[in-house]
Design a protein around this motif. Structure first.
Motif, PDB file in Angstrom:
ATOM      1  N   VAL A 233      -0.808   9.520  12.805  1.00 38.81           N
ATOM      2  CA  VAL A 233      -0.890   7.778  11.801  1.00 38.81           C
ATOM      3  C   VAL A 233       0.471   7.363  10.707  1.00 38.81           C
ATOM      4  O   VAL A 233      -0.329   8.941   9.598  1.00 38.81           O
ATOM      5  N   ILE A 234       1.360   6.924  10.911  1.00 37.89           N
ATOM      6  CA  ILE A 234       2.540   7.070   9.565  1.00 37.89           C
ATOM      7  C   ILE A 234       2.278   5.093   9.043  1.00 37.89           C
ATOM      8  O   ILE A 234       2.467   4.560   9.405  1.00 37.89           O
ATOM      9  N   GLY A 235       1.315   5.661   7.156  1.00 40.84           N
ATOM     10  CA  GLY A 235       1.360   3.977   6.720  1.00 40.84           C
ATOM     11  C   GLY A 235       2.307   4.341   6.168  1.00 40.84           C
ATOM     12  O   GLY A 235       3.309   5.133   5.736  1.00 40.84           O
ATOM     13  N   VAL A 236       2.821   2.872   5.843  1.00 43.40           N
ATOM     14  CA  VAL A 236       4.097   2.504   4.288  1.00 43.40           C
ATOM     15  C   VAL A 236       3.564   1.561   4.229  1.00 43.40           C
ATOM     16  O   VAL A 236       2.736   0.616   4.426  1.00 43.40           O
ATOM     17  N   ALA A 237       3.402   1.581   2.767  1.00 46.14           N
ATOM     18  CA  ALA A 237       3.222   0.727   1.528  1.00 46.14           C
ATOM     19  C   ALA A 237       3.889   0.435   0.230  1.00 46.14           C
ATOM     20  O   ALA A 237       4.792   1.411   0.292  1.00 46.14           O
ATOM     21  N   GLY A 238       3.359  -0.121  -0.964  1.00 47.30           N
ATOM     22  CA  GLY A 238       4.395  -0.296  -2.026  1.00 47.30           C
ATOM     23  C   GLY A 238       4.649   0.179  -2.946  1.00 47.30           C
ATOM     24  O   GLY A 238       4.892   0.576  -4.060  1.00 47.30           O
ATOM     25  N   SER A 239       3.862   1.559  -2.901  1.00 47.56           N
ATOM     26  CA  SER A 239       3.697   1.975  -4.508  1.00 47.56           C
ATOM     27  C   SER A 239       2.775   3.229  -4.140  1.00 47.56           C
ATOM     28  O   SER A 239       2.198   3.470  -2.847  1.00 47.56           O
ATOM     29  N   GLU A 240       2.571   4.503  -5.353  1.00 47.96           N
ATOM     30  CA  GLU A 240       2.588   5.825  -5.209  1.00 47.96           C
ATOM     31  C   GLU A 240       0.488   5.757  -5.311  1.00 47.96           C
ATOM     32  O   GLU A 240       0.142   6.343  -4.700  1.00 47.96           O
ATOM     33  N   GLU A 241       0.403   4.560  -5.709  1.00 48.39           N
ATOM     34  CA  GLU A 241      -1.162   4.194  -5.317  1.00 48.39           C
ATOM     35  C   GLU A 241      -1.536   4.320  -4.594  1.00 48.39           C
ATOM     36  O   GLU A 241      -2.635   4.544  -3.700  1.00 48.39           O
ATOM     37  N   LYS A 242      -0.747   3.112  -3.873  1.00 45.62           N
ATOM     38  CA  LYS A 242      -1.501   3.043  -2.941  1.00 45.62           C
ATOM     39  C   LYS A 242      -0.935   4.334  -1.132  1.00 45.62           C
ATOM     40  O   LYS A 242      -2.332   4.144  -0.501  1.00 45.62           O
ATOM     41  N   CYS A 243       0.413   4.505  -1.503  1.00 52.36           N
ATOM     42  CA  CYS A 243      -0.126   5.439  -0.882  1.00 52.36           C
ATOM     43  C   CYS A 243      -0.680   7.032  -0.704  1.00 52.36           C
ATOM     44  O   CYS A 243      -0.730   7.420  -0.219  1.00 52.36           O
ATOM     45  N   ALA A 244      -1.501   6.715  -2.278  1.00 48.32           N
ATOM     46  CA  ALA A 244      -2.797   7.860  -2.312  1.00 48.32           C
ATOM     47  C   ALA A 244      -3.617   7.311  -1.709  1.00 48.32           C
ATOM     48  O   ALA A 244      -4.368   8.241  -0.817  1.00 48.32           O
ATOM     49  N   TYR A 245      -4.459   6.445  -1.667  1.00 47.67           N
ATOM     50  CA  TYR A 245      -5.238   5.575  -0.947  1.00 47.67           C
ATOM     51  C   TYR A 245      -5.085   5.486   0.481  1.00 47.67           C
ATOM     52  O   TYR A 245      -6.286   6.515   0.769  1.00 47.67           O
TER      53      TYR A 245
END
Length: 329
Positions: free
Chosen positions: A171-183
């Motif tokens: 599973v690969i996610g796409v998000a809008g910030s490094e904080e969100k990607c870390a979460y």
């Protein structure tokens, strides 16, 4: 006295505080079959933005002057219905207001439950059931397949990705910030998470999905969606849940039909309200997964109805993590 937030005018391109107005109004008398509800929890969800527009869609638009729509949980204060009594806890489209006069057919009783009732507005409610329908019915992830989730840190995408992981998918996610990607990676346990703000997103997609993409749970649309089509594998599936990047304007996508044909791709839009007959069945399974900590839940509680417009704007502009809930009383 009822404090409520109404739709003052329609957004032009982006939603602003000027689109809303907070007013006080008398509570209308109850008619037969109605109840008065004191609202306690209000769910903020991206679909409301579409209802602020007059654009033709799957559901009617809000009229100017209407209470802004939204699902909520509250307690019955007074009842002229045989189905509900004072003190009952209920859920329904209570709206952005402190009190709601509701027809009894428009609300449901919440029984005694051994978990937080706010789950019913998030991972075990409409967002979670939306994630289930799009992921399990349309994307149908298989072990070793690669599944991509846009808006992966949101209330829908976070559940969709965790469901795919439970099926053994990569599973690969796409998000809008490094904080969100870390979460997304460290808490939700996605295999990777990419920021859509990367200047060369295609490079990172190739790096983390070298064998292509088998399924996409699409919450965003826009240029991100266009960049995914060339990465899709034969017999891949795309579930279109939302188009939050496209705002209230129409956006035309250039899609190579030969690519769709050659790859025998399925692209399907869906609306969770088309699946009401399965609501309880799916909800029961989601509650079990959350209770067993197989699905992680992140809720952000903001106090005070007057903070709903700005929190909603923050949600649309990608500044929020997880499920956004307003605590009213």
């Amino acid at each position: 006295m009822n404090t409520k937030i109404i739709l003052r005018n329609r957004p032009n391109q982006t939603v602003t505080q000027d689109n809303f107005e907070c007013i006080d109004a008398d509570i209308e008398p109850l008619r037969s079959g109605q109840v008065l509800v004191l609202n306690q929890w209000l769910s903020l969800d991206p679909y409301v933005r579409g209802r602020m527009s007059e654009r033709k869609s799957y559901a009617p638009s809000m009229a100017l002057g209407d209470v802004v729509m939204g699902e909520g949980i509250g307690i019955v204060l007074d009842s002229r219905s045989d189905q509900f009594k004072a003190g009952d806890k209920v859920i329904g489209m209570l709206g952005w207001q402190t009190h709601a006069v509701m027809n009894c057919a428009a609300i449901k009783l919440i029984p005694e439950i051994p978990f937080s009732e706010t789950w019913l507005l998030g991972a075990a409610g409409m967002p979670g059931i939306t994630a289930w329908i799009g992921m399990m019915d349309i994307c149908k992830p298989q072990a070793s397949e690669t599944i991509l989730i846009s808006s992966a840190a949101g209330s829908v995408g976070s559940v969709a990705g965790q469901l795919a992981k439970l099926q053994g998918a990569h599973v690969i996610g796409v998000a809008g910030s490094e904080e969100k990607c870390a979460y997304v990676q460290n808490v939700l346990d996605f295999d990777h998470c990419l920021s859509y703000k990367h200047s060369n997103l295609a490079y990172y997609l190739n790096k983390h999905a070298p064998n292509g993409i088998d399924g996409v749970f699409e919450n965003v649309g826009g240029a991100l969606f266009d960049s995914l089509i060339p990465q899709m594998n034969p017999f891949s599936r795309i579930a279109i849940c939302g188009l939050i990047a496209e705002g209230l304007e129409e956006r035309l996508h250039s899609i190579n039909l030969r690519t769709l044909l050659a790859n025998r791709m399925l692209i399907q839009g869906f609306i969770v309200s088309d699946h009401m007959s399965r609501w309880r069945e799916i909800q029961k399974q989601l509650i079990g997964l959350i209770d067993e900590q197989k699905i992680q839940v992140h809720e952000k509680i903001t106090e005070n109805l007057q903070n709903a417009p700005q929190t909603f704007i923050d949600l649309l502009e990608g500044r929020c993590l997880g499920k956004q809930i307003i605590k009213l009383s």
